[in-house]
Motif scaffolding. Structure first.
Motif, PDB file in Angstrom:
ATOM      1  N   GLU A  87       0.828  -1.208   0.000  1.00 15.09           N
ATOM      2  CA  GLU A  87       0.000   0.000   0.000  1.00 15.09           C
ATOM      3  C   GLU A  87       0.863   1.260   0.000  1.00 15.09           C
ATOM      4  O   GLU A  87       0.582   2.223  -0.729  1.00 15.09           O
ATOM      5  CB  GLU A  87      -0.925   0.015   1.225  1.00 15.09           C
ATOM      6  N   GLU A  88       1.930   1.238   0.812  1.00 13.74           N
ATOM      7  CA  GLU A  88       2.812   2.406   0.849  1.00 13.74           C
ATOM      8  C   GLU A  88       3.587   2.536  -0.456  1.00 13.74           C
ATOM      9  O   GLU A  88       3.825   3.650  -0.949  1.00 13.74           O
ATOM     10  CB  GLU A  88       3.779   2.334   2.035  1.00 13.74           C
ATOM     11  N   GLU A  89       4.000   1.413  -1.025  1.00 17.09           N
ATOM     12  CA  GLU A  89       4.720   1.446  -2.299  1.00 17.09           C
ATOM     13  C   GLU A  89       3.850   2.081  -3.390  1.00 17.09           C
ATOM     14  O   GLU A  89       4.344   2.811  -4.248  1.00 17.09           O
ATOM     15  CB  GLU A  89       5.138   0.030  -2.720  1.00 17.09           C
ATOM     16  N   ALA A  90       2.539   1.817  -3.343  1.00 19.45           N
ATOM     17  CA  ALA A  90       1.622   2.401  -4.325  1.00 19.45           C
ATOM     18  C   ALA A  90       1.572   3.920  -4.180  1.00 19.45           C
ATOM     19  O   ALA A  90       1.563   4.656  -5.173  1.00 19.45           O
ATOM     20  CB  ALA A  90       0.226   1.802  -4.149  1.00 19.45           C
ATOM     21  N   GLU A  91       1.562   4.393  -2.916  1.00 19.85           N
ATOM     22  CA  GLU A  91       1.558   5.839  -2.672  1.00 19.85           C
ATOM     23  C   GLU A  91       2.891   6.473  -3.072  1.00 19.85           C
ATOM     24  O   GLU A  91       2.939   7.591  -3.598  1.00 19.85           O
ATOM     25  CB  GLU A  91       1.256   6.124  -1.196  1.00 19.85           C
ATOM     26  N   ASN A 158      -4.035  10.811   1.554  1.00 15.86           N
ATOM     27  CA  ASN A 158      -4.242  10.456   2.957  1.00 15.86           C
ATOM     28  C   ASN A 158      -3.225   9.388   3.351  1.00 15.86           C
ATOM     29  O   ASN A 158      -3.402   8.202   3.045  1.00 15.86           O
ATOM     30  CB  ASN A 158      -5.675   9.950   3.161  1.00 15.86           C
ATOM     31  N   LEU A 159      -2.138   9.816   3.998  1.00 22.52           N
ATOM     32  CA  LEU A 159      -1.050   8.903   4.345  1.00 22.52           C
ATOM     33  C   LEU A 159      -1.099   8.555   5.832  1.00 22.52           C
ATOM     34  O   LEU A 159      -0.981   9.441   6.680  1.00 22.52           O
ATOM     35  CB  LEU A 159       0.306   9.540   4.015  1.00 22.52           C
ATOM     36  N   THR A 164       6.041   6.050   6.913  1.00 24.06           N
ATOM     37  CA  THR A 164       7.155   6.973   7.194  1.00 24.06           C
ATOM     38  C   THR A 164       7.876   7.422   5.936  1.00 24.06           C
ATOM     39  O   THR A 164       8.191   8.607   5.757  1.00 24.06           O
ATOM     40  CB  THR A 164       8.162   6.308   8.150  1.00 24.06           C
ATOM     41  N   ASP A 165       8.172   6.470   5.057  1.00 25.24           N
ATOM     42  CA  ASP A 165       8.913   6.783   3.834  1.00 25.24           C
ATOM     43  C   ASP A 165       8.114   7.740   2.951  1.00 25.24           C
ATOM     44  O   ASP A 165       8.645   8.716   2.413  1.00 25.24           O
ATOM     45  CB  ASP A 165       9.225   5.485   3.080  1.00 25.24           C
ATOM     46  N   CYS A 166       6.820   7.457   2.825  1.00 27.27           N
ATOM     47  CA  CYS A 166       5.931   8.319   2.025  1.00 27.27           C
ATOM     48  C   CYS A 166       5.874   9.731   2.593  1.00 27.27           C
ATOM     49  O   CYS A 166       5.937  10.714   1.866  1.00 27.27           O
ATOM     50  CB  CYS A 166       4.521   7.731   2.009  1.00 27.27           C
ATOM     51  N   LYS A 171       7.014  15.401   2.228  1.00 28.20           N
ATOM     52  CA  LYS A 171       7.517  16.633   2.845  1.00 28.20           C
ATOM     53  C   LYS A 171       8.560  17.295   1.947  1.00 28.20           C
ATOM     54  O   LYS A 171       8.546  18.516   1.745  1.00 28.20           O
ATOM     55  CB  LYS A 171       8.126  16.309   4.212  1.00 28.20           C
ATOM     56  N   GLY A 172       9.463  16.486   1.396  1.00 28.73           N
ATOM     57  CA  GLY A 172      10.497  17.026   0.505  1.00 28.73           C
ATOM     58  C   GLY A 172       9.902  17.592  -0.770  1.00 28.73           C
ATOM     59  O   GLY A 172      10.345  18.635  -1.269  1.00 28.73           O
ATOM     60  N   LEU A 173       8.883  16.918  -1.293  1.00 28.24           N
ATOM     61  CA  LEU A 173       8.229  17.370  -2.529  1.00 28.24           C
ATOM     62  C   LEU A 173       7.497  18.690  -2.311  1.00 28.24           C
ATOM     63  O   LEU A 173       7.581  19.603  -3.135  1.00 28.24           O
ATOM     64  CB  LEU A 173       7.260  16.291  -3.017  1.00 28.24           C
ATOM     65  N   VAL A 174       6.796  18.799  -1.186  1.00 28.61           N
ATOM     66  CA  VAL A 174       6.078  20.041  -0.858  1.00 28.61           C
ATOM     67  C   VAL A 174       7.068  21.203  -0.723  1.00 28.61           C
ATOM     68  O   VAL A 174       6.837  22.308  -1.233  1.00 28.61           O
ATOM     69  CB  VAL A 174       5.259  19.876   0.436  1.00 28.61           C
ATOM     70  N   LYS A 175       8.185  20.946  -0.046  1.00 25.23           N
ATOM     71  CA  LYS A 175       9.212  21.977   0.132  1.00 25.23           C
ATOM     72  C   LYS A 175       9.769  22.424  -1.216  1.00 25.23           C
ATOM     73  O   LYS A 175       9.987  23.620  -1.454  1.00 25.23           O
ATOM     74  CB  LYS A 175      10.336  21.436   1.025  1.00 25.23           C
ATOM     75  N   ASN A 176       9.981  21.462  -2.113  1.00 26.64           N
ATOM     76  CA  ASN A 176      10.498  21.753  -3.448  1.00 26.64           C
ATOM     77  C   ASN A 176       9.522  22.638  -4.228  1.00 26.64           C
ATOM     78  O   ASN A 176       9.918  23.641  -4.848  1.00 26.64           O
ATOM     79  CB  ASN A 176      10.731  20.433  -4.198  1.00 26.64           C
ATOM     80  N   ILE A 177       8.235  22.292  -4.179  1.00 29.47           N
ATOM     81  CA  ILE A 177       7.214  23.082  -4.886  1.00 29.47           C
ATOM     82  C   ILE A 177       7.116  24.486  -4.299  1.00 29.47           C
ATOM     83  O   ILE A 177       7.009  25.475  -5.033  1.00 29.47           O
ATOM     84  CB  ILE A 177       5.848  22.378  -4.828  1.00 29.47           C
ATOM     85  N   GLN A 178       7.174  24.590  -2.984  1.00 27.60           N
ATOM     86  CA  GLN A 178       7.096  25.905  -2.334  1.00 27.60           C
ATOM     87  C   GLN A 178       8.275  26.792  -2.732  1.00 27.60           C
ATOM     88  O   GLN A 178       8.117  28.008  -2.909  1.00 27.60           O
ATOM     89  CB  GLN A 178       7.039  25.727  -0.819  1.00 27.60           C
TER      90      GLN A 178
END
Length: 207
Positions: A87-91, A158-159, A164-166, A171-178
């Motif tokens: 499930e996490e791998e899919a996310e 909805n994680l 944890t990995d997701c 978090k890193g992706l959101v920071k990059n977009i910001q």
């Protein structure tokens, strides 16, 4: 020593793996980061979920060379951690696809910035600047809107707490977009300033 390959025995639960760690950077020494990357490939356990132990000591300083941490050829490394669930791998797959979709936007934003710099430096005839700036402004706003849509998609994910990995990747992706949105705002401000300058000059010439 630089260029060396360190051979280790990895113990993960009831499994044992013979692994070799080479430096990720040419001419450098293998680091803990290099070792964690190899372990992730061998076991499927993401680096963020790995707890690495050597001679009873927990290894945490990722940028340190293995030799500094006392990890030498022939050492045994114990790793505690588990793979992500399907499930996490899919996310994670969804997040990776979003990351790929964002890359072209970053390149387009850089192209806009280069064009704007050229206009600011006077590399375009004055009578062509207004149209060129308006075109750049339209492109910038389109990119900004796309970034906002990506943020909405990420926010809708909805994680669970145990993903944890997701959560780390999101978090890193959101920071990059910001960061890119902040660049969009800066570019939009510079474009507005240049348009105002042109308007002032045109009014002065009209007078």
């Amino acid at each position: 020593m630089a260029g060396d390959v360190v051979g280790l025995t990895l113990i993960h639960g009831s499994s044992k793996h013979k692994i070799e760690i080479a430096a990720g950077r040419e001419g450098g020494e293998p680091t803990l980061q290099d070792m964690a990357a190899v372990i992730a490939q061998v076991t499927g356990v993401p680096q963020q979920l790995q707890k690495l132990i050597c001679k009873g000591k927990s290894l945490k300083e990722m940028e340190q060379p293995l030799s500094v941490l006392g990890v030498k050829n022939g050492c045994k490394i114990m790793m505690i951690g588990k793979k992500n669930s399907p499930e996490e791998e899919a996310e994670l797959k969804k997040l990776k696809e979003l990351e790929k979709s964002i890359e072209p936007l970053s390149r387009k934003l850089e192209e806009i910035n280069v064009e704007l710099t050229g206009i600011q430096n006077g590399f375009l005839a004055r009578d062509l600047r207004s149209a060129a700036l308006s075109k750049l402004e339209k492109k910038e706003k389109s990119i900004s809107e796309q970034y906002m849509r990506f943020l909405e998609q990420i926010d809708a994910m909805n994680l669970p707490d145990e993903f944890t990995d997701c959560r780390h990747r999101r978090k890193g992706l959101v920071k990059n977009i910001q960061t890119h949105l902040a660049r969009c705002d800066a570019i939009e401000t510079h474009i507005s300033q240049e348009l105002e300058k042109l308007q002032s000059k045109n009014l002065a010439l009209a007078d």
